[in-house]
Each structure stands twice: as structure tokens, then as C-alpha cells.
Write a protein that holds these residues in place. Structure first.
Motif, PDB file in Angstrom:
ATOM      1  N   PRO A   1      -2.667  13.867  -4.011  1.00 47.34           N
ATOM      2  CA  PRO A   1      -1.869  12.651  -4.174  1.00 47.34           C
ATOM      3  C   PRO A   1      -0.367  12.941  -4.098  1.00 47.34           C
ATOM      4  CG  PRO A   1      -3.563  12.844  -5.872  1.00 47.34           C
ATOM      5  CD  PRO A   1      -3.461  14.167  -5.204  1.00 47.34           C
ATOM      6  N   SER A   2       0.330  12.111  -3.348  1.00 44.46           N
ATOM      7  CA  SER A   2       1.790  12.203  -3.276  1.00 44.46           C
ATOM      8  C   SER A   2       2.337  10.813  -3.011  1.00 44.46           C
ATOM      9  CB  SER A   2       2.232  13.172  -2.176  1.00 44.46           C
ATOM     10  OG  SER A   2       1.741  12.763  -0.911  1.00 44.46           O
ATOM     11  N   GLY A   3       3.271  10.395  -3.846  1.00 43.47           N
ATOM     12  CA  GLY A   3       3.823   9.057  -3.686  1.00 43.47           C
ATOM     13  C   GLY A   3       4.826   8.748  -4.778  1.00 43.47           C
ATOM     14  N   PHE A   4       4.972   7.487  -5.084  1.00 42.85           N
ATOM     15  CA  PHE A   4       6.003   7.027  -6.012  1.00 42.85           C
ATOM     16  C   PHE A   4       5.436   6.074  -7.054  1.00 42.85           C
ATOM     17  CE2 PHE A   4       8.441   8.269  -2.333  1.00 42.85           C
ATOM     18  CZ  PHE A   4       9.660   8.700  -2.819  1.00 42.85           C
ATOM     19  N   TYR A   5       6.106   6.041  -8.199  1.00 43.34           N
ATOM     20  CA  TYR A   5       6.046   4.877  -9.053  1.00 43.34           C
ATOM     21  C   TYR A   5       6.851   3.798  -8.313  1.00 43.34           C
ATOM     22  CZ  TYR A   5       4.904   8.028 -12.981  1.00 43.34           C
ATOM     23  OH  TYR A   5       4.329   8.950 -13.817  1.00 43.34           O
ATOM     24  N   THR A   6       6.256   2.637  -8.122  1.00 43.27           N
ATOM     25  CA  THR A   6       6.919   1.625  -7.317  1.00 43.27           C
ATOM     26  C   THR A   6       7.149   0.355  -8.118  1.00 43.27           C
ATOM     27  OG1 THR A   6       4.863   0.686  -6.481  1.00 43.27           O
ATOM     28  CG2 THR A   6       5.801   2.497  -5.240  1.00 43.27           C
ATOM     29  N   ASP A   7       8.232  -0.309  -7.794  1.00 44.18           N
ATOM     30  CA  ASP A   7       8.521  -1.610  -8.362  1.00 44.18           C
ATOM     31  C   ASP A   7       7.506  -2.595  -7.788  1.00 44.18           C
ATOM     32  OD1 ASP A   7       9.499  -4.081  -9.064  1.00 44.18           O
ATOM     33  OD2 ASP A   7      11.547  -3.695  -8.387  1.00 44.18           O
ATOM     34  N   ALA A   8       6.561  -3.033  -8.608  1.00 42.48           N
ATOM     35  CA  ALA A   8       5.511  -3.918  -8.110  1.00 42.48           C
ATOM     36  C   ALA A   8       6.101  -5.186  -7.511  1.00 42.48           C
ATOM     37  CB  ALA A   8       4.532  -4.259  -9.230  1.00 42.48           C
ATOM     38  N   ASN A   9       7.159  -5.697  -8.113  1.00 48.68           N
ATOM     39  CA  ASN A   9       7.764  -6.917  -7.580  1.00 48.68           C
ATOM     40  C   ASN A   9       8.333  -6.698  -6.184  1.00 48.68           C
ATOM     41  OD1 ASN A   9       7.138  -8.540  -9.755  1.00 48.68           O
ATOM     42  ND2 ASN A   9       9.046  -8.104 -10.830  1.00 48.68           N
ATOM     43  N   TYR A  10       8.858  -5.509  -5.932  1.00 49.77           N
ATOM     44  CA  TYR A  10       9.361  -5.208  -4.583  1.00 49.77           C
ATOM     45  C   TYR A  10       8.209  -5.156  -3.585  1.00 49.77           C
ATOM     46  CZ  TYR A  10      11.052  -2.492  -0.628  1.00 49.77           C
ATOM     47  OH  TYR A  10      11.339  -2.056   0.641  1.00 49.77           O
ATOM     48  N   ILE A  11       7.141  -4.454  -3.940  1.00 51.31           N
ATOM     49  CA  ILE A  11       5.987  -4.362  -3.045  1.00 51.31           C
ATOM     50  C   ILE A  11       5.403  -5.751  -2.792  1.00 51.31           C
ATOM     51  CG2 ILE A  11       3.630  -3.501  -2.809  1.00 51.31           C
ATOM     52  CD1 ILE A  11       5.692  -1.339  -2.358  1.00 51.31           C
ATOM     53  N   PHE A  12       5.362  -6.569  -3.837  1.00 51.12           N
ATOM     54  CA  PHE A  12       4.734  -7.879  -3.725  1.00 51.12           C
ATOM     55  C   PHE A  12       5.581  -8.892  -2.945  1.00 51.12           C
ATOM     56  CE2 PHE A  12       2.206  -7.274  -7.956  1.00 51.12           C
ATOM     57  CZ  PHE A  12       1.410  -6.332  -7.325  1.00 51.12           C
ATOM     58  N   GLN A  13       6.800  -8.522  -2.557  1.00 54.67           N
ATOM     59  CA  GLN A  13       7.622  -9.436  -1.759  1.00 54.67           C
ATOM     60  C   GLN A  13       7.042  -9.674  -0.372  1.00 54.67           C
ATOM     61  OE1 GLN A  13      11.604  -7.911  -1.636  1.00 54.67           O
ATOM     62  NE2 GLN A  13      11.940  -8.175  -3.838  1.00 54.67           N
ATOM     63  N   SER A  14       6.380  -8.626   0.175  1.00 51.89           N
ATOM     64  CA  SER A  14       5.867  -8.750   1.535  1.00 51.89           C
ATOM     65  C   SER A  14       4.851  -7.656   1.802  1.00 51.89           C
ATOM     66  CB  SER A  14       7.007  -8.630   2.553  1.00 51.89           C
ATOM     67  OG  SER A  14       6.499  -8.475   3.858  1.00 51.89           O
ATOM     68  N   PRO A  15       3.758  -7.961   2.526  1.00 49.80           N
ATOM     69  CA  PRO A  15       2.834  -6.890   2.935  1.00 49.80           C
ATOM     70  C   PRO A  15       3.523  -5.795   3.735  1.00 49.80           C
ATOM     71  CG  PRO A  15       1.834  -9.050   3.267  1.00 49.80           C
ATOM     72  CD  PRO A  15       3.276  -9.298   2.907  1.00 49.80           C
ATOM     73  N   ASP A  16       4.601  -6.149   4.418  1.00 53.58           N
ATOM     74  CA  ASP A  16       5.318  -5.133   5.199  1.00 53.58           C
ATOM     75  C   ASP A  16       5.811  -3.997   4.309  1.00 53.58           C
ATOM     76  OD1 ASP A  16       4.916  -6.621   7.467  1.00 53.58           O
ATOM     77  OD2 ASP A  16       6.924  -7.510   7.480  1.00 53.58           O
TER      78      ASP A  16
ATOM     79  N   TYR B   1      10.619   3.950  -6.517  1.00 53.43           N
ATOM     80  CA  TYR B   1      10.589   3.413  -5.155  1.00 53.43           C
ATOM     81  C   TYR B   1      10.884   1.925  -5.207  1.00 53.43           C
ATOM     82  CZ  TYR B   1       8.913   2.491  -0.409  1.00 53.43           C
ATOM     83  OH  TYR B   1       8.819   2.122   0.924  1.00 53.43           O
ATOM     84  N   PRO B   2      11.826   1.460  -4.353  1.00 50.09           N
ATOM     85  CA  PRO B   2      12.498   2.194  -3.288  1.00 50.09           C
ATOM     86  C   PRO B   2      13.534   3.185  -3.832  1.00 50.09           C
ATOM     87  CG  PRO B   2      12.608  -0.192  -2.913  1.00 50.09           C
ATOM     88  CD  PRO B   2      12.145   0.018  -4.307  1.00 50.09           C
ATOM     89  N   SER B   3      13.595   4.346  -3.173  1.00 51.46           N
ATOM     90  CA  SER B   3      14.588   5.361  -3.482  1.00 51.46           C
ATOM     91  C   SER B   3      15.504   5.495  -2.276  1.00 51.46           C
ATOM     92  CB  SER B   3      13.890   6.686  -3.806  1.00 51.46           C
ATOM     93  OG  SER B   3      14.811   7.667  -4.210  1.00 51.46           O
ATOM     94  N   SER B   4      16.286   6.567  -2.235  1.00 52.57           N
ATOM     95  CA  SER B   4      17.116   6.785  -1.058  1.00 52.57           C
ATOM     96  C   SER B   4      16.236   7.096   0.146  1.00 52.57           C
ATOM     97  CB  SER B   4      18.084   7.950  -1.304  1.00 52.57           C
ATOM     98  OG  SER B   4      17.378   9.178  -1.354  1.00 52.57           O
TER      99      SER B   4
END
Length: 578
Positions: free
Chosen positions: A219-234, A461-464
Motif C-alpha cells: 500500500p502507498s498513498g495518502f490520507y485524503t480530504d474526503a470533501n476534496y475527493i467528493f467534489q468530482s470523480p475526476d 492530499y492534495p499535497s504539492s
């Protein structure tokens, strides 16, 4: 730090999220890692320091048994046990290095010899069913013994297992216990995830492989802002396209918008993006935990449950993580439970008891390790908060924390759990002046891999863009052969000898006639000296440069290179002499 009760507005503006009043503190005193940190409070001993057991004068034989994997499925048909029988001066049962044999000729005269072999029987405790009858070498570790599921019914409840061992003359006896899960195959669309108790890797069965066999996931990834992800499937698809294999969707309050989460989890199922389901705000409420586990336990991309987010920092109740763990396992034995510990030395054993996988999150970039910038106070073993508990403010804080947690576990009379790194992907306020550079972030990744981290996540996430790119790039490398075959096929040998590279961290993994070498330069300044690395075996040639600098060569069985780049990070595959 991450996701706790926000303190007064002035502190929130600094990006500081801290606990309320911990159980160990005087009334009205706010703490982090058990230590007061506000200028108006005096220091006090936080307690909870790890106590290493005192070695005994006489040698002991420390016999243990555990299943090779945390769970088995009925369709596996069989499994295996890991048996360890090292000589120890800390744990074990009395050991006398002598066994007796009879002489020939029927005289039956006992002749002493060394105690080198232990006869073992491994059986199901409640039925007496014999699973293994064999021998193990004294002072050995990692011996594997296979067994069949014949006669063992698949069920959600674990089987209690006992090992009984004797010296060949029958005069010395030993015992050990464990549990094994032999679970029914998934028929509800859900995933099954097992931990390799020998090497720490994760193996998954789900829709991707049509619920047949297992495939490895690093596994490799980020803790992500769910609200950011939920803005768009993109946003979700871009995340995976960058190379991430796992995600931790973090709710902005106590719960998710479950309708939206379901919609996006459907998309994650389509692309096989594995989710660490986050219960940081609700894990101490077992009723809520039960409801959430029942909602999502049948998801095909559920990788694991994530409960306490720095519970040691916040000073949550010492039994809080264990209570959540028990509640989850009673409902769902198919998935591991994880949590992150933030403190260097505060009730490690108690908080760690509530997980199958432990994360560390030392964030060293841009801090003052000895003086708290937000509070204008010192930081030491009994006072203060500098954003990275008892750190030195260097990148090696990451590897040091992994080593510390590994040492704690080795000093406990319980099986060690895999460790993950949570990497700093943020900065610019509060304790942390700057966002890590791409090179700093890469160095922390390599230090983590070299020190046996079996998974990577990053806050936030989002990060730089450079941080996101390098996490995705290394994530793809870790997930593919040949790298995953090494990191999941053995454990690293770390802290290898280096000439002319004082801050060079090197580790190796040996599988067959090849060795993977991980190289992380902690020096930000380039050098032009000839660097030599002595590995655990004689190197005959460089096979592949998987990542980084291709100028390493072989001389007299060692790796050599003229000069190092600042914060250089390399992954090599070398051929070794048989």
C-alpha cells in the motif's frame, strides 16, 4: 498533527490540533504525549515510559508458534505455522544445553550431548487433533511447518492451538499457544486481507482476482480530504492514475456523508483502489464502530479498518484502542485493524494492543526539535510539544521511530506487528515551517523502506505536485516485480557498513542469488568522494538499477561509486556469489 479537537481560535490559526485533558495530567492541564506544553503549566513526569525487561543470568529456550498468515480461507486447503526456538536471556522456559542418548549394545548407558533438536507436536487444543509432528532446531527462528485443513471446519471463530515440545531424551519440555482463523470463503462480494506474519506483507483476495488465490499489495498513498475527493470523480481517478494503490478518506467531522461515500466507494471498487476506512472520530464509541463495520465489511476494496489517529498523543483511555479492536474483530475477522502512534515513548504497549498493523508519523521537516515555535517553550522528555515527539529535526527521525517501535515490540512477549510510515507531505505553518521538497520526501520514503516499513501513507492530499508525483512513482515500483518480491519475500538487513558516506543509510534484501539494495543519503550536500558499501554477501555484478543513479559499480565484491548527490535515493538489484 492530525484531526483532533480544535483548540481555541488562535491555536487553530497556527494549524495546531491538540488534545483536551489526558488521563495522566493534573486538572486543567492540556497535554500531548502526556506532557504539558502550554507556557502557564509546569512540567511533570508523564509516565508511560517503555520498560525493557531485565535480562536473566541463565539461558532460556523461547519457543513460540503462530500462523504464517493472520487468516486462512477454506479454499486455501492448508496452511502453515511459524515456529521460533531461539536461545534467550529474557523470555522462555528453563534450558539446559544437554540431552542424553543410549549407547549401543543394550547397555542403556546414558551419554550426554548438546541439546540441538526439539521434537514438536502442534494440535487443536479443544479436540486434541494433531496438525504437525516434526522437529525444529534449537536456536532457530522462522521455521515453517505445513498442515492440512482436513477435519477443520471453516468458521468465524478462531481455533486455539497448542505446541508441545520435548528434548529427544524427554527430560526437557516446552509449550506455546496461538490461534488460527480458517474462515469461510467470501460469497458476498467482500474482500479478504491477510498479513504475512513472517515478513509483514499484505495479501488480498477480492474482485480483482475473482476471489481465487491471493495477490500481494504494497500500500502507498495518502490520507485524503474526503470533501476534496467528493467534489468530482475526476479527483478520485486522478489520484489512482498517479500511481497510488491505497487511500484513506478522512471525514471532516465525526462521520462521513454515507450517501456520497457509497457512490465514490462504488467507483473505488471499479478501479480497485483499496481503502483504509477511517474511524478516527468515532472509534471510542463501540456502538458507532459496530454500525460502521456492518455497513462496509462486504466492500471488495476494503483493505483495513483504521481506528485511533494518534491516541497516545491525545491521551485517550489506555484501553480505548483494544476495545475498538475487539468490537471490530467480533464482526469482521477478514480484515486487519490499524492505527497510528505519534509519541516516542508514551504507553506504547497499551495503545499498540488495539491493532494488527502499527503506523508511525514522525514529521521532522521544518521543525525546531528543542523549542516549540507556537508556544515559545522548551521541548524535552517531560515538557513541551515541538510537532515531532522527542525528535532531532532530521530526516532520520523517520527511520529512528521505526527502529524504536521495532525494538519495543521485540521486548514484548507477543508477536511483532508490521510497521508502516506516515510521511510528512505538508508544512508552512504551526510547528512546520516548510513543505518537504521532493528530495526530502523521497529520502523519507527510502528510509522507511530500508527500515522495514510494509506500507506508506502521507498526510495530506492534495499535497504539492512533486510530493504527489514521487509517491506515485515509488508506489508503482513497490507494487511491481522485482521490488515487491524482495520486500515481501524477506526482511531487510539494515544499517550496513559504508565508507565515505557518513549519512548514507543502506539496507539489503536477499532472495535466491540476487539482492536488492536500498540507498538513502541523508546529507543534503553532494560529495565527490568514492563511496564503498559492504553488503552481507559478495556482489558479482549490478543487475538492474530500478530507481535512481545508475553509476554504481562492483569492486572486490562491494558496491562503489564516485560521489553522491545530496539526498540521493537509489534502488538496485545485484547478483551475488553463491
Amino acid at each position: 498533527m492530525k484531526g483532533f479537537t480544535v483548540l481555541p481560535t488562535a491555536l487553530a490559526a497556527l494549524g495546531i490540533f491538540r488534545s483536551a485533558f489526558a488521563f495522566n495530567a493534573p486538572p486543567g492541564v492540556l497535554t500531548w504525549c502526556g506532557k504539558a506544553y502550554e507556557p502557564t503549566n509546569a512540567s511533570f513526569n508523564p509516565g508511560g515510559q517503555f520498560n525493557y525487561p531485565k535480562p536473566q543470568s541463565a539461558a532460556l529456550l523461547y519457543v513460540t508458534v503462530e500462523p504464517r498468515y493472520s487468516i486462512f480461507l477454506e479454499s486455501d486447503g492448508g496452511g502453515s505455522f511459524i515456529v521460533n526456538a531461539p536461545i534467550s536471556y529474557i523470555f522462555g522456559q528453563s534450558f539446559n544445553n544437554v540431552t542424553y542418548t543410549n549407547t549401543d549394545g543394550g547397555k542403556r548407558t546414558l551419554v550426554p550431548g548438546p541439546f540441538t533438536t526439539l521434537a514438536i507436536d502442534i494440535m487443536v487444543e479443544d479436540t486434541g487433533m494433531l496438525l504437525v509432528s516434526d522437529f525444529v532446531d534449537v536456536n532457530s527462528t522462522g521455521s515453517l511447518f505445513s498442515f492440512s485443513f482436513s477435519g477443520l471446519k471453516a468458521r468465524d471463530k478462531p481455533y486455539s492451538i497448542s505446541l508441545y515440545g520435548t528434548s529427544l531424551d524427554g527430560y526437557q519440555s516446552y509449550s506455546a499457544t496461538t490461534e488460527i482463523y480458517i474462515l469461510p470463503d467470501r460469497t458476498d462480494g467482500g474482500s479478504a486481507v491477510k498479513i504475512d506474519n513472517l515478513y509483514g506483507g499484505l495479501w488480498v483476495q477480492n474482485k480483482k482476482n475473482n476471489w481465487s488465490g491471493w495477490y500481494a499489495v504494497y500500500p502507498s498513498g495518502f490520507y485524503t480530504d474526503a470533501n476534496y475527493i467528493f467534489q468530482s470523480p475526476d479527483n478520485l481517478y486522478a489520484y489512482q492514475d498517479a500511481g497510488m494503490t491505497s487511500i484513506n478518506l478522512v471525514p471532516d467531522d465525526t462521520t462521513f456523508d454515507y450517501t456520497t461515500l457509497d457512490q465514490y466507494w462504488d467507483m473505488m471498487d471499479e478501479i480497485n483502489l483499496l481503502n483504509l476506512y477511517d474511524m478516527r472520530y468515532t472509534y471510542t464509541n463501540t456502538t458507532s464502530v459496530t454500525e460502521q463495520v456492518n455497513m462496509f465489511k462486504n466492500r471488495t476494496t476494503l483493505l483495513m479498518w483504521y481506528t485511533g489517529d494518534e491516541p497516545d498523543g491525545a491521551g485517550d483511555a489506555l484501553n480505548s484502542t483494544k476495545l475498538a479492536y475487539k468490537a471490530i474483530k467480533a464482526i469482521d475477522p477478514y480484515h486487519p485493524v490499524s492505527l497510528v502512534l505519534n509519541c516516542a515513548n508514551f504507553y506504547f504497549k497499551d495503545y499498540a494492543a488495539g491493532a494488527d498493523i502499527l503506523f508511525e508519523d514522525a514529521y521532522p521537516v521544518g521543525i525546531n526539535a528543542t523549542w516549540s515555535k507556537p508556544f515559545d517553550t522548551p521541548c524535552n522528555a517531560t515538557y513541551g510539544d515541538c510537532g515531532c515527539d522527542e525528535c532531532v529535526g532530521e530526516l532520520e527521525d523517520v527511520s529512528n521511530r521505526l527502529d524504536t517501535f521495532a525494538a519495543y515490540q521485540a521486548a514484548l512477549e507477543t508477536p511483532s506487528k508490521p510497521l508502516w510510515s506516515v510521511l510528512q507531505g505538508f508544512g508552512g505553518d504551526g510547528y512546520w515551517n516548510t513543505v518537504p521538497s521532493e528530495a526530502e520526501f523521497l529520502a523519507m520514503i527510502m528510509l522507511s523502506i530500508n527500515h522495514n516499513a510494509k506500507g506508506l501513507s502521507s498526510w495530506w492530499y492534495p499535497s504539492s505536485a512533486p510530493i504527489q508525483t514521487i509517491m506515485g512513482t515509488i508506489g508503482k515500483i513497490l507494487q511491481a516485480s522485482p521490488v515487491i518480491d524482495f520486500v515481501y519475500g524477506t526482511n531487510p538487513v539494515s544499517k550496513l557498513a559504508v565508507k565515505n558516506g557518513p549519512l548514507l543509510d543502506v539496507a539489503s534484501w536477499t532472495v535466491g542469488s540476487q539482492m536488492m539494495v536500498g540507498i538513502a543519503n541523508g546529507n543534503v550536500v553532494a560529495t565527490n568522494q568514492e563511496v564503498t558499501i559492504t553488503l552481507p554477501a559478495t556482489v558479482t555484478s549490478v543487475n538492474t538499477t530500478v530507481y535512481g543513479n545508475a553509476n554504481w559499480a562492483v569492486s572486490d565484491g562491494k558496491l562503489q561509486k564516485k560521489g553522491l548527490d545530496g539526498l540521493e535515493a537509489d534502488i538496485l538489484i545485484v547478483n551475488i556469489a553463491s
